[in-house]
Design a protein around this motif. Structure first.
Motif, PDB file in Angstrom:
ATOM      1  N   VAL A 271      38.309  26.109  37.607  1.00  0.00           N
ATOM      2  CA  VAL A 271      38.703  27.302  38.363  1.00  0.00           C
ATOM      3  C   VAL A 271      40.021  27.834  37.812  1.00  0.00           C
ATOM      4  O   VAL A 271      40.194  29.037  37.619  1.00  0.00           O
ATOM      5  CB  VAL A 271      38.822  26.968  39.860  1.00  0.00           C
ATOM      6  N   TYR A 272      40.918  26.913  37.512  1.00  0.00           N
ATOM      7  CA  TYR A 272      42.210  27.357  37.002  1.00  0.00           C
ATOM      8  C   TYR A 272      42.039  28.071  35.666  1.00  0.00           C
ATOM      9  O   TYR A 272      42.634  29.125  35.422  1.00  0.00           O
ATOM     10  CB  TYR A 272      43.157  26.162  36.828  1.00  0.00           C
ATOM     11  N   GLY A 273      41.225  27.488  34.804  1.00  0.00           N
ATOM     12  CA  GLY A 273      41.031  28.074  33.492  1.00  0.00           C
ATOM     13  C   GLY A 273      40.543  29.502  33.588  1.00  0.00           C
ATOM     14  O   GLY A 273      40.939  30.353  32.801  1.00  0.00           O
ATOM     15  N   VAL A 274      39.696  29.771  34.567  1.00  0.00           N
ATOM     16  CA  VAL A 274      39.105  31.099  34.635  1.00  0.00           C
ATOM     17  C   VAL A 274      39.980  32.086  35.392  1.00  0.00           C
ATOM     18  O   VAL A 274      40.178  33.213  34.956  1.00  0.00           O
ATOM     19  CB  VAL A 274      37.689  31.016  35.238  1.00  0.00           C
ATOM     20  N   ILE A 275      40.507  31.691  36.564  1.00  0.00           N
ATOM     21  CA  ILE A 275      41.280  32.694  37.308  1.00  0.00           C
ATOM     22  C   ILE A 275      42.717  32.272  37.592  1.00  0.00           C
ATOM     23  O   ILE A 275      43.394  32.894  38.408  1.00  0.00           O
ATOM     24  CB  ILE A 275      40.592  33.111  38.628  1.00  0.00           C
TER      25      ILE A 275
ATOM     26  N   LYS B 129      43.844  40.935  43.108  1.00  0.00           N
ATOM     27  CA  LYS B 129      44.915  41.773  42.570  1.00  0.00           C
ATOM     28  C   LYS B 129      46.255  41.459  43.231  1.00  0.00           C
ATOM     29  O   LYS B 129      47.274  42.012  42.849  1.00  0.00           O
ATOM     30  CB  LYS B 129      44.563  43.247  42.764  1.00  0.00           C
ATOM     31  N   ALA B 130      46.250  40.585  44.206  1.00  0.00           N
ATOM     32  CA  ALA B 130      47.492  40.249  44.912  1.00  0.00           C
ATOM     33  C   ALA B 130      48.310  39.282  44.064  1.00  0.00           C
ATOM     34  O   ALA B 130      47.816  38.731  43.083  1.00  0.00           O
ATOM     35  CB  ALA B 130      47.136  39.619  46.251  1.00  0.00           C
TER      36      ALA B 130
ATOM     37  N   MET C  65      32.648  32.677  30.632  1.00  0.00           N
ATOM     38  CA  MET C  65      33.773  32.016  31.312  1.00  0.00           C
ATOM     39  C   MET C  65      34.987  31.937  30.396  1.00  0.00           C
ATOM     40  O   MET C  65      36.125  32.199  30.813  1.00  0.00           O
ATOM     41  CB  MET C  65      33.370  30.594  31.744  1.00  0.00           C
ATOM     42  N   ARG C  66      34.706  31.581  29.130  1.00  0.00           N
ATOM     43  CA  ARG C  66      35.833  31.469  28.206  1.00  0.00           C
ATOM     44  C   ARG C  66      36.466  32.827  27.938  1.00  0.00           C
ATOM     45  O   ARG C  66      37.687  32.953  27.834  1.00  0.00           O
ATOM     46  CB  ARG C  66      35.380  30.805  26.902  1.00  0.00           C
ATOM     47  N   ALA C  67      35.606  33.829  27.862  1.00  0.00           N
ATOM     48  CA  ALA C  67      36.123  35.175  27.628  1.00  0.00           C
ATOM     49  C   ALA C  67      37.032  35.597  28.786  1.00  0.00           C
ATOM     50  O   ALA C  67      38.114  36.158  28.600  1.00  0.00           O
ATOM     51  CB  ALA C  67      34.964  36.159  27.483  1.00  0.00           C
ATOM     52  N   LEU C  68      36.573  35.257  29.988  1.00  0.00           N
ATOM     53  CA  LEU C  68      37.327  35.618  31.180  1.00  0.00           C
ATOM     54  C   LEU C  68      38.686  34.923  31.187  1.00  0.00           C
ATOM     55  O   LEU C  68      39.698  35.496  31.587  1.00  0.00           O
ATOM     56  CB  LEU C  68      36.523  35.182  32.402  1.00  0.00           C
ATOM     57  N   ALA C  69      38.664  33.663  30.747  1.00  0.00           N
ATOM     58  CA  ALA C  69      39.911  32.907  30.730  1.00  0.00           C
ATOM     59  C   ALA C  69      40.907  33.548  29.775  1.00  0.00           C
ATOM     60  O   ALA C  69      42.113  33.548  30.013  1.00  0.00           O
ATOM     61  CB  ALA C  69      39.627  31.458  30.309  1.00  0.00           C
TER      62      ALA C  69
ATOM     63  N   LYS D 172      40.832  38.954  31.333  1.00  0.00           N
ATOM     64  CA  LYS D 172      39.885  39.382  32.350  1.00  0.00           C
ATOM     65  C   LYS D 172      39.464  40.840  32.127  1.00  0.00           C
ATOM     66  O   LYS D 172      38.291  41.188  32.204  1.00  0.00           O
ATOM     67  CB  LYS D 172      40.522  39.221  33.732  1.00  0.00           C
ATOM     68  N   THR D 173      40.442  41.679  31.827  1.00  0.00           N
ATOM     69  CA  THR D 173      40.151  43.101  31.672  1.00  0.00           C
ATOM     70  C   THR D 173      39.221  43.332  30.488  1.00  0.00           C
ATOM     71  O   THR D 173      38.216  44.034  30.592  1.00  0.00           O
ATOM     72  CB  THR D 173      41.452  43.884  31.448  1.00  0.00           C
ATOM     73  N   ALA D 174      39.572  42.690  29.381  1.00  0.00           N
ATOM     74  CA  ALA D 174      38.752  42.862  28.186  1.00  0.00           C
ATOM     75  C   ALA D 174      37.344  42.367  28.443  1.00  0.00           C
ATOM     76  O   ALA D 174      36.366  43.004  28.051  1.00  0.00           O
ATOM     77  CB  ALA D 174      39.380  42.114  27.019  1.00  0.00           C
ATOM     78  N   ALA D 175      37.247  41.222  29.150  1.00  0.00           N
ATOM     79  CA  ALA D 175      35.928  40.671  29.431  1.00  0.00           C
ATOM     80  C   ALA D 175      35.111  41.663  30.252  1.00  0.00           C
ATOM     81  O   ALA D 175      33.926  41.885  30.000  1.00  0.00           O
ATOM     82  CB  ALA D 175      36.070  39.346  30.171  1.00  0.00           C
ATOM     83  N   ALA D 176      35.762  42.278  31.237  1.00  0.00           N
ATOM     84  CA  ALA D 176      35.061  43.247  32.075  1.00  0.00           C
ATOM     85  C   ALA D 176      34.608  44.431  31.229  1.00  0.00           C
ATOM     86  O   ALA D 176      33.500  44.942  31.401  1.00  0.00           O
ATOM     87  CB  ALA D 176      35.971  43.710  33.207  1.00  0.00           C
ATOM     88  N   LEU D 177      35.452  44.841  30.309  1.00  0.00           N
ATOM     89  CA  LEU D 177      35.101  45.975  29.456  1.00  0.00           C
ATOM     90  C   LEU D 177      33.921  45.641  28.543  1.00  0.00           C
ATOM     91  O   LEU D 177      33.158  46.513  28.149  1.00  0.00           O
ATOM     92  CB  LEU D 177      36.312  46.395  28.610  1.00  0.00           C
ATOM     93  N   MET D 178      33.785  44.350  28.195  1.00  0.00           N
ATOM     94  CA  MET D 178      32.679  43.958  27.329  1.00  0.00           C
ATOM     95  C   MET D 178      31.378  43.835  28.118  1.00  0.00           C
ATOM     96  O   MET D 178      30.376  43.368  27.598  1.00  0.00           O
ATOM     97  CB  MET D 178      32.971  42.600  26.672  1.00  0.00           C
TER      98      MET D 178
END
Lengths: 298, 382, 347, 262
Positions: free
Chosen positions: A29-33, A90-91, A174-178, A181-187
């Motif tokens: 969980v830490y790795g991702v968010i 976003k907090a 998951m790795r991309a997100l880690a 996050k923004t770039a991963a969402a754009l992909m």
């Protein structure tokens, strides 16, 4: 003194593997968010209680109950993410940490209300009998099949997890997100789905840890998640938070340090030795044993 | 909006704290124990005992015609929380006495408030020696009593029992690193050395960690023929089964902290042959105790443990004092302090209780042993 | 800001007079004193995560060091409270430096876990060194605070009895810490901390010695924690290592975050919420007829809900404006005068 | 003219990567020097080596704040370099974005002021005087870059161009003799760029030497007295804009490797 060494190492290894199992959930969980999910220890506890409930109330066989508890905990994990963490993406980071603590208090007391505060024994009748038999004994070391089973399950789950992370689409996501996050969402990665999946996977592993621990010690109680969670968190950081092999290594180092500390330093300072080792490692390797060094680029 | 929030929260806090709930004519007592947190299981035992007693009294018409109401105060076995609870109790003049607290440290933390405000308290479970020195106010009046024996008495008793009845020569001690475990261990070790027993190892554990194998491995290396487990049954059960797993299969004995059927349930076979001292032995108790045992089993579906029995009696003593002396804190204290001879003592399910000048009970200790999954009376120490 | 001031004034006046009123409620006073202790702790902790942006999970260690410093000095040497407070503060600050100097270069959660380990070590020390602290048996028999002016007049000796004198002492302590921190916040030192929180590298290239300023922050925070502990010891009159478990660090951190990270007023309101919540629930559950076992169920739930709807806390940290500083007020006026017209033409 | 900064055979390696390879040049007092080169040439690494973010693997950085008093700054931490008199801005703006514009500049005054914890608590006369002075100085620099009106706004509320200028004001507040600007014109529109040129000249008029990294060749050619060109961590040219423009290796470095830059 030396004749104790081998048994103590085995003790430490068993303990360490258990820490590692819980630590993996944290670290994923830490790795991702980048959230320290303090409620993870509570998921671990729920895993044990749910498994016992499935066996006693529903009459499921042992292995099926484990799978069912894993499934339920995966759902709990996703539910946690949905109600507690998702609204706070976003907090500020610490807001999510406080929510995690609040959730941990809530779940612990929920378990106390549902199952009562007194410790329960694991339903021994449901556990295959061979597990409690001694598998190996040599020079003062007694290993039960259960211990070997714990080692095997942990190793298998670690390998499975590594496979998921490195070889599957969702693992890549998951790795991309880690990374970003923004770039991963754009992909085109569905960020919320991947995060939910991470929670589910981590929680299912936590549930397995909870069940194995409660079978091994033959005891489960609502506050069991707290101490285990704190130790596992320490193990995750020790290994380099965000790194799955690091969590495994960190757990084992912590477990062995504890056992040797109790055996050779003083049982009064058993945890103290574990924490002192942890502090020393972090001071000399500021990003944990297997963590990536953070380079602050200008 | 921000302003509104703060104001609302502040007002809510202040109003809620200042509000004095009004109730009909009842006698109020408080039961301060742990109802949540890690010690909640023990608090539950106390609650069961007190509930049963109070319901019995109320069913029989109450105390002096008034129904008894128990205010359950969650003090978590935490000293700070206990002090807050004590202040809450002290402030509510309608509360005439307290059953509690659960843990010695919590009780010690609450004492200064009770002494200052003049609140009589009976603890069914706090066994620490220090309480005897800390329970007198400036005039030298004792406000805190206990219907449980002290750690030092029990520790010494166990050492003698181990030597004279069990006949062990080399003992190891495995104690919980808290007030109870240390108090008991110190008394045991001191007496054991005096009696010529060889104490070959002392190890500690902390509550919460479920793994005790490192310490047990170390104790095993010292080859004892008896091991004294100075702690409570929750951890005791884990220790017993882990000791068996690593091949440390020696005589085990524990103090009243082990006196709970959960010990056998959790430890299974490993609990066999464990000797346990207890202030409460069903077979030694009178006929009225048998009714309590049956009622308890029917109500809670488990056997009576010493905590429940002591709590049942502590509530009984307090309610008797209220009946005899009236619902007045100072008079209740005086009555309790007057229970200073066996003749003036209270006959409860846990035997005869009377208090010495320190508010401590002089009670006999009994010994049980686990046999075939039951706790049965063992040979008693003469 | 203008709206908060009258509220604070009314609140302060009410609080000030309350203990002297005939219907003063000792329990309420007790809770208020507890709130004030936590206010001090929360303000102290706020310096590290709030001002410098470092997650500190070991604050309770310094609180414990302060409490035991006070407790032991009182029990063994009968040292006066008024001397103990600076000694405890110094001892706390010393440990802050000893812990901070080697570890403050760590980043983020690694620093957090080291501080956590430290506080656990402090508790272990307090638990196990029985010769010094009596360990889990607890340290009873600590004298209450007294004012000893016998050297001026033989009758001038007052001992604090009951909650009211402690109330005023605690209030004084809160005000003193508040005053100090408000001044530090708006100074060269405070700005250096904020710079470190916002961007360490940029701070360094502005000439801020990051490590030194972090250590200063840590030491001051630890010193304030120790002062809180010293008061706590002489108020509770009993100490036990259980009082300084990890949970306390969490509790204080929750106060700081719930109130608004980096905002001193936030730390104050956070302490009020977290302490009162437990007590209000005690009463509310009783009134609602719910068993005491569910108290923390609601406690946890309410924490989650507050964060859900106030993710930045009750007082989000805001950029320093002209509040309270005459220099900045004068500057605001000057800017208005110099650029007022031009700004209007702009818009 | 005496040099204010001498780069003496500086090499910087990151593991196997050679980011700077035996670079040698000097900055003369009172000039505007441009450090140019294609992306990844090592320009920002050079800045970081000077500013103390990195320590050169080999070679020396010699800074002469006052003529005749050279200091080797190798291994100095950034704050010490700043105190010596070298200020910098960052390629990707690094402001204290939650603080006010004024506070950003006030923090810049940090190394030229001295009040401490006790001063802050006691609000001594010296401390109050210093605070007033810091505000005066900060406002002077804010007016200097044209941000006086926004002094009490939050830094993150400024436009991109203004944020760049605020960074310059903050750097100037540290009281430098040499200021290093890392791509100051990046993201600016033509009007803002014109204002930047005036600003850089004004900085020079204050007696502060300027070194800048810039990709906008028109701007570089217009304002720099001298250019140093880096490519692949090596210096390939050094001289006046006219000389450099005609240098074959420079043309090759820029044009030979694709017209992406042009």
């Amino acid at each position: 003194m030396l004749e104790q060494l081998l048994p103590q190492l085995v003790n430490g290894l068993t303990l360490g593997v258990i820490y590692a199992l819980i630590a993996v959930g944290y670290t994923m969980v830490y790795g991702v968010i980048e959230l320290i999910n303090f409620a993870h220890g509570e998921v671990y506890m729920f895993g044990a209680f749910l498994c016992v409930t499935f066996i006693t109330a529903v009459g499921m066989p042992f292995y099926l109950a484990i799978v069912a508890a894993m499934g339920c905990c995966a759902l709990i994990g996703m539910f946690l993410d949905l109600v507690a963490y998702k609204p706070l993406r976003k907090a500020p980071r610490l807001a999510a940490l406080i929510t995690a603590i609040g959730m941990s208090i809530f779940l612990q007391n929920l378990a106390m209300v549902i199952w009562g505060s007194r410790p329960l024994p694991f339903v021994q009748s449901a556990v295959p009998a061979y597990l409690n038999e001694t598998a190996l004994s040599f020079s003062g070391v007694y290993l039960t099949w259960l211990q070997l089973f714990i080692f095997a399950v942990t190793t298998a789950m670690m390998l499975g997890l590594m496979f998921i992370i490195t070889r599957t689409r969702i693992g890549t996501a998951m790795r991309a997100l880690a990374q970003n996050k923004t770039a991963a969402a754009l992909m085109g990665i569905n960020v919320n789905f991947v995060i939910a999946f991470t929670f589910a996977l981590g929680s299912a592993m936590g549930a397995v840890a909870g069940i194995l621990v409660s079978v091994y010690y033959n005891s489960l109680y609502p506050t069991m998640g707290y101490v285990a969670g704190v130790k596992a968190f320490a193990a995750a950081v020790l290994g380099g938070i965000g790194s799955v092999p690091g969590a495994m290594l960190g757990g084992i180092v912590l477990g062995v340090a504890e056992a040797l500390g109790a055996g050779y330093v003083s049982s009064l300072y058993r945890d103290g030795v574990a924490y002192a080792v942890m502090i020393a490692v972090i001071i000399f390797r500021p990003s944990g044993l297997l963590g990536k060094a953070v380079i602050d680029k200008a | 909006m921000k302003f509104g929030w703060c104001k609302a929260v502040l007002l809510a806090c202040v109003v809620a704290l200042m509000s004095v709930p009004a109730h009909a004519k009842t006698v109020k007592i408080a039961c301060a124990s742990a109802f949540s947190g890690p010690a909640a299981a023990y608090g539950d035992n106390v609650k069961a005992g007190v509930t049963l007693k109070v319901e019995e009294i109320n069913a029989a018409g109450g105390v002096g015609g008034a129904q008894v109401e128990v205010l359950w105060m969650d003090s978590l076995c935490d000293p700070k929380e206990s002090n807050t609870v004590a202040a809450k109790i002290a402030r509510d003049e309608e509360i005439v006495g307290v059953v509690g607290h659960l843990c010695s440290s919590a009780h010690l933390a609450a004492l200064p408030t009770y002494l200052r405000a003049g609140v009589p308290a009976i603890t069914p479970t706090a066994t620490n020696v220090a309480i005897s020195d800390q329970n007198k106010d400036r005039k030298g009046l004792v406000w805190s009593f206990r219907d449980v024996y002290r750690d030092d008495f029990q520790g010494k008793f166990l050492a003698r029992y181990a030597k004279e009845v069990l006949g062990v020569a080399k003992v190891a001690v495995f104690y919980e690193n808290n007030d109870y475990g240390i108090g008991l261990k110190d008394a045991f070790v001191g007496e054991a050395k005096r009696l010529g027993l060889d104490v070959v190892g002392e190890e500690a554990y902390v509550k919460g960690t479920p793994d005790f194998t490192p310490q047990l491995t170390k104790l095993k290396a010292s080859a004892p023929d008896g091991i004294f487990l100075s702690g409570y049954y929750n951890e005791g059960a884990l220790i017993a089964s882990q000791a068996k797993k690593i091949g440390l299969d020696v005589l085990k004995f524990g103090a009243d902290g082990f006196d709970n059927m959960d010990y056998i349930k959790l430890a299974g076979d490993a609990s066999e042959g464990t000797y346990i001292t207890t202030p409460f032995l069903a077979s030694e108790a009178g006929p009225e105790a048998q009714k309590f045992l049956a009622d308890f089993k029917a109500r809670y579906n488990r056997d009576v443990d010493y905590m429940s029995a002591n709590a049942y009696d502590a509530a009984g003593i307090l309610l008797q004092a209220i009946e005899k002396a009236g619902a007045d804190r100072a008079k209740i204290r005086e009555y309790l302090a007057g229970m200073n001879t066996p003749e003036k003592g209270y006959h409860g399910v846990s035997g005869l209780t009377y208090f010495d000048e320190h508010g401590d009970a002089q009670k006999p200790a009994f010994v049980k042993v686990v046999k075939n999954g039951e706790m049965v009376p063992a040979q008693q120490l003469k | 800001m203008g709206k908060i001031k009258p509220l604070l004034a009314v609140l302060a006046l009410g609080l000030l007079a309350y203990p002297l009123l005939p219907f003063a409620n000792e329990y309420l006073l007790h809770v208020v004193i507890l709130v004030m202790i936590y206010m001090v702790l929360a303000m102290g902790l706020n310096i590290v995560p709030g001002f410098c942006g470092l997650l500190d999970l070991g604050f309770v260690g310094f609180y414990g060091i302060g409490a035991y410093t006070a407790g032991l000095l009182t029990v063994h040497y009968g040292v006066s409270f008024w001397l103990i407070v600076p000694l405890a503060a110094l001892n706390g600050a010393l440990w802050g430096v000893l812990l901070g100097a080697p570890t403050l270069r760590l980043t983020g959660d690694y620093f957090a876990i080291v501080t956590f380990g430290f506080s656990e070590l402090v508790v272990l020390f307090l638990t196990n060194e029985i010769w010094l602290t009596r360990g889990p048996l607890g340290l009873p028999g600590i004298d209450p605070v007294n004012v000893n002016l016998e050297f001026l007049h033989p009758d001038w000796f007052w001992e604090f009895v009951g909650e009211a004198p402690y109330f005023y002492l605690a209030l004084f302590m809160v005000l003193a810490v508040y005053f100090v921190l408000r001044r530090v916040e708006d100074s060269r030192l405070g700005r250096a901390w904020f710079a470190i929180r916002e961007d360490p590298l940029a701070a360094a290239s502005c000439g801020v010695d990051i490590l030194t300023y972090k250590v200063i922050a840590f030491a001051i925070s630890a010193g304030i924690g120790a002062v809180g502990g010293a008061f706590f010891a002489r108020w509770q009159l009993f100490l036990s290592p259980d009082m300084f478990k990890f949970w306390e660090s969490f509790l204080v951190l929750c106060m700081v975050v719930l109130g608004g990270l980096g905002n001193i007023h936030g730390a104050l309101i956070g302490a009020v919420i977290m302490v009162c919540l437990g007590e209000v629930l005690r009463e509310a559950l009783f009134v609602a007829g719910l068993p005491p076992e569910v108290r923390f169920l609601f406690y946890g739930l309410i924490m989650v809900l507050i964060m859900r709807f106030k993710p930045a806390g009750f007082f989000p940290a805001i950029a320093a404006t002209a509040r309270g500083n005459p220099l900045l007020a004068a500057l605001a006026e000057r800017i208005e005068k110099t650029y007022g017209e031009r700004r209007e033409t702009h818009s | 003219m005496k040099p204010i900064l001498k780069i003496d055979g500086v090499t910087k390696r990151f593991g196997g990567l050679m980011a700077l390879n035996d670079v040698e040049f000097e900055v003369r007092r009172g000039e505007i020097m441009g450090l140019i080169g294609p992306n990844g040439a090592g320009k920002t690494t050079m800045f970081n080596c000077i500013a103390g973010v990195y320590s050169p693997t080999e070679g020396r950085v010699v800074f002469e704040a006052e003529p005749g008093a050279p200091t080797v700054t190798n291994g100095f931490k950034p704050e010490r370099v700043t105190a010596l008199g070298i200020a910098r801005t960052f390629q990707n703006i690094r402001l204290f974005s939650e603080l006010t514009v004024l506070d950003n500049v006030r923090i810049g005054c940090h190394c030229r002021s001295r009040s401490n914890f006790f001063g802050a608590v006691l609000r001594s006369r010296a401390q109050r005087r210093e605070e007033a002075e810091i505000i005066e100085r900060s406002m002077r620099w804010l007016d200097f870059v044209g941000l006086g009106a926004q002094a009490l706004a939050r830094a993150s509320a400024l436009s991109y161009g203004n944020q760049r200028r605020l960074e310059i004001a903050r750097a100037l507040a540290t009281g430098p003799r040499l200021i290093m600007l890392d791509e100051p014109a990046a993201g600016m529109n033509p009007q803002e760029t014109r204002m930047l040129v005036d600003l850089i000249h004004a900085i020079l008029a204050e007696g502060v030497t300027v070194v800048l990294i810039e990709h906008d060749m028109k701007l570089v050619m217009k304002i720099c007295n001298r250019l140093v060109v880096l490519d692949h961590g090596m210096k390939i040219a050094d001289g006046s804009p006219e000389e450099v423009r005609g240098d074959e290796r420079v043309i090759e470095a820029y044009l030979g490797r694709g017209a992406a830059h042009a």
